[in-house]
Design an enzyme around this catalytic site. Sequence first.
Site, PDB file in Angstrom:
ATOM      1  N   HIS A  48      52.995  54.001  22.591  1.00 45.47           N
ATOM      2  CA  HIS A  48      53.091  52.544  22.478  1.00 45.47           C
ATOM      3  C   HIS A  48      51.735  51.869  22.252  1.00 45.47           C
ATOM      4  O   HIS A  48      51.687  50.744  21.762  1.00 45.47           O
ATOM      5  CB  HIS A  48      53.740  51.953  23.735  1.00 45.47           C
ATOM      6  CG  HIS A  48      55.176  52.348  23.885  1.00 45.47           C
ATOM      7  ND1 HIS A  48      56.174  51.892  23.050  1.00 45.47           N
ATOM      8  CD2 HIS A  48      55.801  53.180  24.763  1.00 45.47           C
ATOM      9  CE1 HIS A  48      57.342  52.417  23.415  1.00 45.47           C
ATOM     10  NE2 HIS A  48      57.140  53.212  24.447  1.00 45.47           N
ATOM     11  N   GLU A 152      63.771  60.684  29.817  1.00 44.99           N
ATOM     12  CA  GLU A 152      63.905  59.235  29.964  1.00 44.99           C
ATOM     13  C   GLU A 152      65.182  58.729  29.310  1.00 44.99           C
ATOM     14  O   GLU A 152      65.208  57.658  28.731  1.00 44.99           O
ATOM     15  CB  GLU A 152      62.662  58.506  29.429  1.00 44.99           C
ATOM     16  CG  GLU A 152      62.084  59.049  28.136  1.00 44.99           C
ATOM     17  CD  GLU A 152      60.741  58.429  27.787  1.00 44.99           C
ATOM     18  OE1 GLU A 152      60.294  57.500  28.454  1.00 44.99           O
ATOM     19  OE2 GLU A 152      60.145  58.882  26.795  1.00 44.99           O
ATOM     20  N   ASP A 178      62.432  53.510  29.790  1.00 46.02           N
ATOM     21  CA  ASP A 178      63.407  54.001  28.818  1.00 46.02           C
ATOM     22  C   ASP A 178      64.674  54.489  29.503  1.00 46.02           C
ATOM     23  O   ASP A 178      65.768  54.343  28.956  1.00 46.02           O
ATOM     24  CB  ASP A 178      62.789  55.108  27.960  1.00 46.02           C
ATOM     25  CG  ASP A 178      61.925  54.519  26.858  1.00 46.02           C
ATOM     26  OD1 ASP A 178      62.449  53.706  26.084  1.00 46.02           O
ATOM     27  OD2 ASP A 178      60.734  54.837  26.797  1.00 46.02           O
TER      28      ASP A 178
HETATM   29  C1  3PY Z   1      58.894  54.746  30.471  1.00 44.59           C
HETATM   30  O1  3PY Z   1      58.934  54.160  31.560  1.00 44.59           O
HETATM   31  O2  3PY Z   1      59.819  54.762  29.663  1.00 44.59           O
HETATM   32  C2  3PY Z   1      57.680  55.466  30.083  1.00 44.59           C
HETATM   33  O3  3PY Z   1      57.667  56.148  29.106  1.00 44.59           O
HETATM   34  C3  3PY Z   1      56.459  55.334  30.905  1.00 44.59           C
HETATM   35  O4  3PY Z   1      56.636  55.469  32.165  1.00 44.59           O
HETATM   36 MG    MG Z   2      59.221  55.770  27.822  1.00 42.96          MG
END
Ligand code: 3PY
Ligand code: MG
Length: 264
Positions: A48, A152, A178
């Site tokens: 990001h 995630e 995510d």
């Molecule tokens: C998220 O929270 O999605 C990340 O990739 C970083 O913690």
């Molecule tokens: Mg993430």
Amino acid sequence: MQMPLNAFKRALSQGQTQIGLFLGLGHAWSAEVLAGCGFDWLLIDGEHGPNDLRSILAQLQALAAHAERVVVRTPDHDVARIKQLLDGGAQTLMVPMVASAEQAQALVRAMHYPPQGIRGVGTAMARAAHWNGVGDYFQHADREVSLIVQIESVEGLTQLEAIAAVPGVDGVFIGPADLAASMGYLGQPGHPEVRAAVEQALTRIRAAGKAAGVFTADPALAAHYQALGARFLLVGVDTLLLRSAATSLAARFKQGQSSSAAAY
Ligand code: 3PY
Ligand code: MG
């Protein structure tokens, strides 16, 4: 010249707790400011943060002078990009959005030379090998790389044990933002159901015998996750630290001005 050892990989394998900070400003100058501030590790964010290969290399170079433990987060699973980052001297990569053992295996292959993997050979142009200055580079290269996969998504959680079991995966890092989105709670990483999912995931990663990691900028929640077995944590982001320090400094003077104006 000696092969540089991967201190972060060793710390994780010894179960040492590693408290880290996201570097999202995308510049060697700010990375160097944050060296020596007391964090155990720093994550250069190529997912990001406004980074490309050259800005990541510049940060690696700046941080090398300070013997920092550095991890680079890739934007994706691209094999060619992984090769360039490893050649550039990144030893530990964190890869986002891993949802299957097959994906994790492909990443391990991308990070290892044949016969185990498919990493291309180009040490004449590789900072990692000090441009052929590390005499026995190929004897050590595979051993010193380390892979952290990010789980995630709901799909990834269902595959957690299979992903964690992949040889070459040294740690599993949960991405609450995510994961929240995947669970239908976009923008609510602290939602009780997301928290519960993170807690279970940390316990499962630990039970699978791999290092568990997570991000939260809430210090109390970070301590809670740590108590549940998280061994490598990101507890803040450089952009947020800068913004909050600047906002509170400005507010202090603005408030002072308005109250002194009122006094006149
Ligand atoms: C998220 O929270 O999605 C990340 O990739 C970083 O913690
Ligand atoms: Mg993430």
